[in-house]
Design an enzyme around this catalytic site. Structure first.
Site, PDB file in Angstrom:
ATOM      1  N   GLU A  41     -32.577 -17.338 -38.313  1.00 21.10           N
ATOM      2  CA  GLU A  41     -33.961 -17.149 -38.757  1.00 21.10           C
ATOM      3  C   GLU A  41     -34.906 -17.722 -37.710  1.00 21.10           C
ATOM      4  OE1 GLU A  41     -34.641 -18.487 -42.775  1.00 21.10           O
ATOM      5  OE2 GLU A  41     -32.896 -17.415 -43.509  1.00 21.10           O
TER       6      GLU A  41
ATOM      7  N   ARG B  74     -28.644 -18.725 -48.927  1.00 19.46           N
ATOM      8  CA  ARG B  74     -28.672 -19.148 -47.540  1.00 19.46           C
ATOM      9  C   ARG B  74     -28.030 -18.083 -46.655  1.00 19.46           C
ATOM     10  NH1 ARG B  74     -32.272 -21.767 -48.078  1.00 19.46           N
ATOM     11  NH2 ARG B  74     -32.669 -23.961 -47.721  1.00 19.46           N
TER      12      ARG B  74
ATOM     13  N   HIS C 204     -37.359 -14.757 -45.815  1.00 24.66           N
ATOM     14  CA  HIS C 204     -37.194 -16.078 -46.465  1.00 24.66           C
ATOM     15  C   HIS C 204     -38.429 -16.430 -47.305  1.00 24.66           C
ATOM     16  CE1 HIS C 204     -34.880 -20.114 -46.010  1.00 24.66           C
ATOM     17  NE2 HIS C 204     -35.472 -20.035 -47.189  1.00 24.66           N
TER      18      HIS C 204
HETATM   19  N1  LIG Z   1     -34.592 -18.170 -50.574  1.00 25.21           N
HETATM   20  C1  LIG Z   1     -35.238 -19.308 -50.793  1.00 25.21           C
HETATM   21  O1  LIG Z   1     -36.370 -19.490 -50.390  1.00 25.21           O
HETATM   22  C2  LIG Z   1     -34.562 -20.396 -51.580  1.00 25.21           C
HETATM   23  C3  LIG Z   1     -35.327 -21.222 -52.430  1.00 25.21           C
HETATM   24  C4  LIG Z   1     -34.699 -22.235 -53.130  1.00 25.21           C
HETATM   25  C5  LIG Z   1     -33.330 -22.431 -53.002  1.00 25.21           C
HETATM   26  N2  LIG Z   1     -32.616 -21.620 -52.165  1.00 25.21           N
HETATM   27  C6  LIG Z   1     -31.161 -21.754 -52.052  1.00 25.21           C
HETATM   28  O2  LIG Z   1     -30.571 -21.255 -53.257  1.00 25.21           O
HETATM   29  C7  LIG Z   1     -29.288 -21.846 -53.449  1.00 25.21           C
HETATM   30  C8  LIG Z   1     -29.125 -22.322 -54.883  1.00 25.21           C
HETATM   31  O3  LIG Z   1     -30.072 -23.332 -55.167  1.00 25.21           O
HETATM   32  P1  LIG Z   1     -30.058 -24.118 -56.584  1.00 25.21           P
HETATM   33  O4  LIG Z   1     -31.300 -24.937 -56.602  1.00 25.21           O
HETATM   34  O5  LIG Z   1     -29.742 -23.202 -57.698  1.00 25.21           O
HETATM   35  O6  LIG Z   1     -28.822 -25.082 -56.328  1.00 25.21           O
HETATM   36  P2  LIG Z   1     -27.931 -25.844 -57.415  1.00 25.21           P
HETATM   37  O7  LIG Z   1     -27.346 -26.996 -56.691  1.00 25.21           O
HETATM   38  O8  LIG Z   1     -28.698 -26.108 -58.664  1.00 25.21           O
HETATM   39  O9  LIG Z   1     -26.780 -24.780 -57.752  1.00 25.21           O
HETATM   40  C9  LIG Z   1     -25.775 -24.411 -56.845  1.00 25.21           C
HETATM   41  C10 LIG Z   1     -24.544 -24.029 -57.664  1.00 25.21           C
HETATM   42  O10 LIG Z   1     -23.542 -23.519 -56.785  1.00 25.21           O
HETATM   43  C11 LIG Z   1     -22.267 -23.966 -57.278  1.00 25.21           C
HETATM   44  N3  LIG Z   1     -21.306 -23.893 -56.184  1.00 25.21           N
HETATM   45  C12 LIG Z   1     -21.132 -24.726 -55.134  1.00 25.21           C
HETATM   46  N4  LIG Z   1     -20.145 -24.289 -54.336  1.00 25.21           N
HETATM   47  C13 LIG Z   1     -19.695 -23.132 -54.890  1.00 25.21           C
HETATM   48  C14 LIG Z   1     -18.675 -22.201 -54.538  1.00 25.21           C
HETATM   49  N5  LIG Z   1     -17.939 -22.381 -53.437  1.00 25.21           N
HETATM   50  N6  LIG Z   1     -18.499 -21.125 -55.328  1.00 25.21           N
HETATM   51  C15 LIG Z   1     -19.246 -20.935 -56.446  1.00 25.21           C
HETATM   52  N7  LIG Z   1     -20.202 -21.796 -56.853  1.00 25.21           N
HETATM   53  C16 LIG Z   1     -20.421 -22.871 -56.077  1.00 25.21           C
HETATM   54  C17 LIG Z   1     -22.531 -25.371 -57.777  1.00 25.21           C
HETATM   55  O11 LIG Z   1     -21.586 -25.787 -58.741  1.00 25.21           O
HETATM   56  C18 LIG Z   1     -23.918 -25.219 -58.404  1.00 25.21           C
HETATM   57  O12 LIG Z   1     -23.819 -24.953 -59.798  1.00 25.21           O
HETATM   58  C19 LIG Z   1     -29.205 -22.945 -52.390  1.00 25.21           C
HETATM   59  O13 LIG Z   1     -28.478 -22.446 -51.285  1.00 25.21           O
HETATM   60  C20 LIG Z   1     -30.651 -23.165 -51.970  1.00 25.21           C
HETATM   61  O14 LIG Z   1     -30.771 -23.721 -50.669  1.00 25.21           O
HETATM   62  C21 LIG Z   1     -33.205 -20.611 -51.467  1.00 25.21           C
HETATM   63  O1  LIG Z   2     -34.476 -24.540 -49.547  1.00 26.54           O
HETATM   64  C1  LIG Z   2     -35.552 -24.114 -49.942  1.00 26.54           C
HETATM   65  O2  LIG Z   2     -36.318 -24.789 -50.668  1.00 26.54           O
HETATM   66  C2  LIG Z   2     -35.937 -22.708 -49.625  1.00 26.54           C
HETATM   67  O3  LIG Z   2     -35.069 -22.121 -48.734  1.00 26.54           O
HETATM   68  C3  LIG Z   2     -37.377 -22.528 -49.248  1.00 26.54           C
HETATM   69  O4  LIG Z   2     -37.661 -22.734 -47.894  1.00 26.54           O
HETATM   70  P1  LIG Z   2     -39.201 -22.748 -47.418  1.00 26.54           P
HETATM   71  O5  LIG Z   2     -39.803 -23.993 -47.957  1.00 26.54           O
HETATM   72  O6  LIG Z   2     -39.174 -22.762 -45.923  1.00 26.54           O
HETATM   73  O7  LIG Z   2     -39.845 -21.535 -47.966  1.00 26.54           O
END
Ligand SMILES: NC(=O)c1ccc[n+]([C@@H]2O[C@H](COP(=O)([O-])OP(=O)(O)OC[C@H]3O[C@@H](n4cnc5c(N)ncnc54)[C@H](O)[C@@H]3O)[C@@H](O)[C@H]2O)c1
Ligand SMILES: O=C(O)[C@H](O)COP(=O)(O)O
Length: 526
Positions: free
Chosen positions: A259, A230, A278
């Protein structure tokens, strides 16, 4: 027929599912005002990260029953406002995990071999090989911050590429980390030892600007950082400055503080900076997964069936849910509170149903307590469906007990969390049908409603201490809404519980701990 508005690009497969039960309107270029204007007509809204579902949108959505986020993060939805209005918010916690992990790995490789800049050079008719000599990831150390779903898949693939793995995640067990070939270390060690750092954590108050100038200063000059989690977890101004001055070797970002990305010093950086707009979840496969996952849930809810991945409403039988709802809310609040008092990694949670509550079905209450406990770390990714599994995977032992003989309140709930930093307990009860009261903290009796911002201290019960804390908060311009002290004996130990109007400045805890007689202090956000 119910009406569904789809306001971001969603795979056709999702539209087809929705069309079985509803009229579907796809309108992907709405301004915030347009959305507020048309939302009163709709029973359901399906979005990705592009649409901001603000309090104003929810207030206008008088027919809205469900908001479906075709992806993970619901940080673009005012979930609290939706919950207050009884609107179910659902997401797809796993549909894009692989896509985001693979994008992270692609970013790591693109950054290591300067692929974007080299590609641009060739397309501009330049044949410059010297300028693009890269580095290998083999035998390098990858520091993974957040070993959840995406972090775990990144670990699996990076290990196969011959990388050494460090992980920082205070909420994950050492066993789970070992399974993934990761050594759990403190954040500072990870910053100092990693050649690559990748972030896979939610954005919370705690993680905002986790990577700031001070953190970057701990990193190797050859280090490279990736953020596909994020925007805002990295301080972009500090990162741009560090890259410009060669304090670290590279960065790859998929997400940004604002964004779409506006004016930014990141844009003028050279080959060391790789940026995508993104795109983490933007694969054909992930878009099919999340569209099916969320469209099916919208269809089910419109048909009066429960949703399997609700962020804000338990997936229980409606009659049971109605009866237990206030206690589920109590359990969730207490779980969240005890997690923050315990700090660090929780190893076990004991849930004791007391008085009349002891005759109830305990499982939903335990799940609600776990949801509250984990919500501090996992935010919206934990729900009533996955809370138990998430707790199990984190190695949290859950102990359920009952004691019908405890009758100080007609029904009460006692939670005790044992963790890496010690053990803390809280009790709560309901006043009337649904008003929550915290009735003990670390076994000291109190009677306070939960508040968004709270301060708890453990201190010596002696004259002057309350005044000192009050003056200290005053000197930081912090307004106290209420204050209560709980003690067992006069001039023994006591707890002080303060409700505060605004978030407490970070520095204040250090100052509170310097007050003579204060043994411990904890800030809590509920
Ligand atoms: N770029 C994209 O398009 C995209 C796509 C999917 C998810 N994401 C983002 O990726 C991130 C991770 O997603 P996920 O599905 O693996 O989530 P998840 O909930 O499975 O894992 C997150 C992990 O972070 C840990 N955590 C929480 N606070 C913490 C801290 N202060 N320090 C260290 N670890 C900590 C938790 O214990 C957990 O294991 C999220 O922010 C999600 O929104 C981005
Ligand atoms: O939280 C999510 O699932 C990701 O950030 C993906 O976002 P998007 O669906 O807009 O690509």
């Amino acid at each position: 027929m119910p009406k569904v508005l789809v306001s971001d690009p969603i795979d056709q497969v999702g539209i087809d599912i929705l069309s079985q039960v509803a009229q579907v309107d796809v309108k992907t270029d709405l301004s915030p005002d347009d959305l507020i204007h048309i939302i009163p007509d709709y029973d359901a809204l399906m979005i990705r990260s592009g649409t901001r579902v603000t309090q104003a949108v929810i207030a206008a959505g008088n027919q809205l029953k469900i908001i479906g986020r075709a992806g993970v993060g619901v940080d673009n939805v005012d979930v609290l406002a939706a919950t207050r209005k009884g609107i179910v918010v659902v997401n797809s916690p796993e549909g894009n995990t692989i896509a985001a992990a693979e994008h992270t790995l692609a970013m790591m490789m693109a950054m290591s071999r300067y692929i974007p800049a080299a590609n641009q050079a060739v397309k501009s008719n330049k044949w410059d090989r010297k300028h693009f000599t890269g580095v290998e990831v083999y035998k390098k150390t990858l520091g993974i911050v957040g070993l959840g779903k995406i972090g775990a898949h990144v670990a699996t693939v990076a290990r196969a590429m011959g990388m050494k793995l460090l992980a920082y995640d205070p909420f994950i067990s050492h066993e789970r980390a070992e399974q993934l070939g990761c050594r759990i270390v403190e954040m500072d060690v990870l910053l100092q030892q990693a050649d690559y750092i990748t972030l896979h954590i939610p954005k919370t108050a705690e993680t905002t600007h986790l990577i700031n100038a001070a953190a970057i200063a701990r990193m190797k000059p050859t280090a490279r950082i990736i953020n596909c989690a994020r925007g805002g977890i990295i301080d972009e101004a500090a990162l741009a400055e560090a890259l410009k001055e060669g304090k670290i070797a590279g960065a790859a970002l998929d997400v940004y503080e604002q964004e779409p990305l506006g004016e930014s010093p990141l844009r003028s950086l050279g080959k060391e900076m790789v940026m995508t707009p993104h795109l983490g979840a933007s694969t054909e496969e992930a878009q099919v997964n999340v569209a099916i996952d969320v469209a099916e849930q919208i269809r089910d809810v419109l048909l009066g069936l429960p949703a399997r991945s609700a962020v804000n409403i338990p997936g229980l039988r409606p009659d049971l849910l109605e009866q237990l709802r206030p206690y589920l809310q109590l359990a969730e609040t207490l779980g969240n509170l005890v997690a923050q008092l315990a700090g660090g990694r929780v190893e076990s949670l004991t849930v004791r149903l007391q008085g009349e509550l002891a005759t109830n079905q305990s499982q939903p209450i335990v799940v609600a307590a776990l949801k509250g406990l984990l919500s501090h770390a996992l935010q919206e990714r934990v729900n009533y469906v996955n809370a138990s599994l998430e707790a199990k995977e984190r190695g949290i032992r859950v102990i359920e007990t009952r004691d019908a003989s405890i009758k100080d309140y007609s029904g009460s709930l006692h939670l005790s969390a044992k963790g890496s930093l010690g053990e803390h307990s809280v009790t709560g009860a309901l006043l009337g049908d649904s008003e929550i009261r915290i009735t003990s903290v670390d076994e000291f009796p109190v009677n306070v409603p939960p508040n968004r911002y709270m301060l708890f201290t453990l201190h010596r019960d002696m004259p002057g201490i309350i005044g000192k804390i009050g003056s200290l908060l005053g000197s930081f311009n912090v307004n106290i809404a209420s204050m209560q002290v709980g003690r067992k004996i006069v001039r023994g130990d006591a707890v002080m519980v303060l409700s505060i109007d605004d978030p407490l400045p970070e520095r204040i805890l250090e100052e509170i701990l310097k007050v003579p007689g204060i043994r411990d202090a904890y800030t809590v956000t509920l």
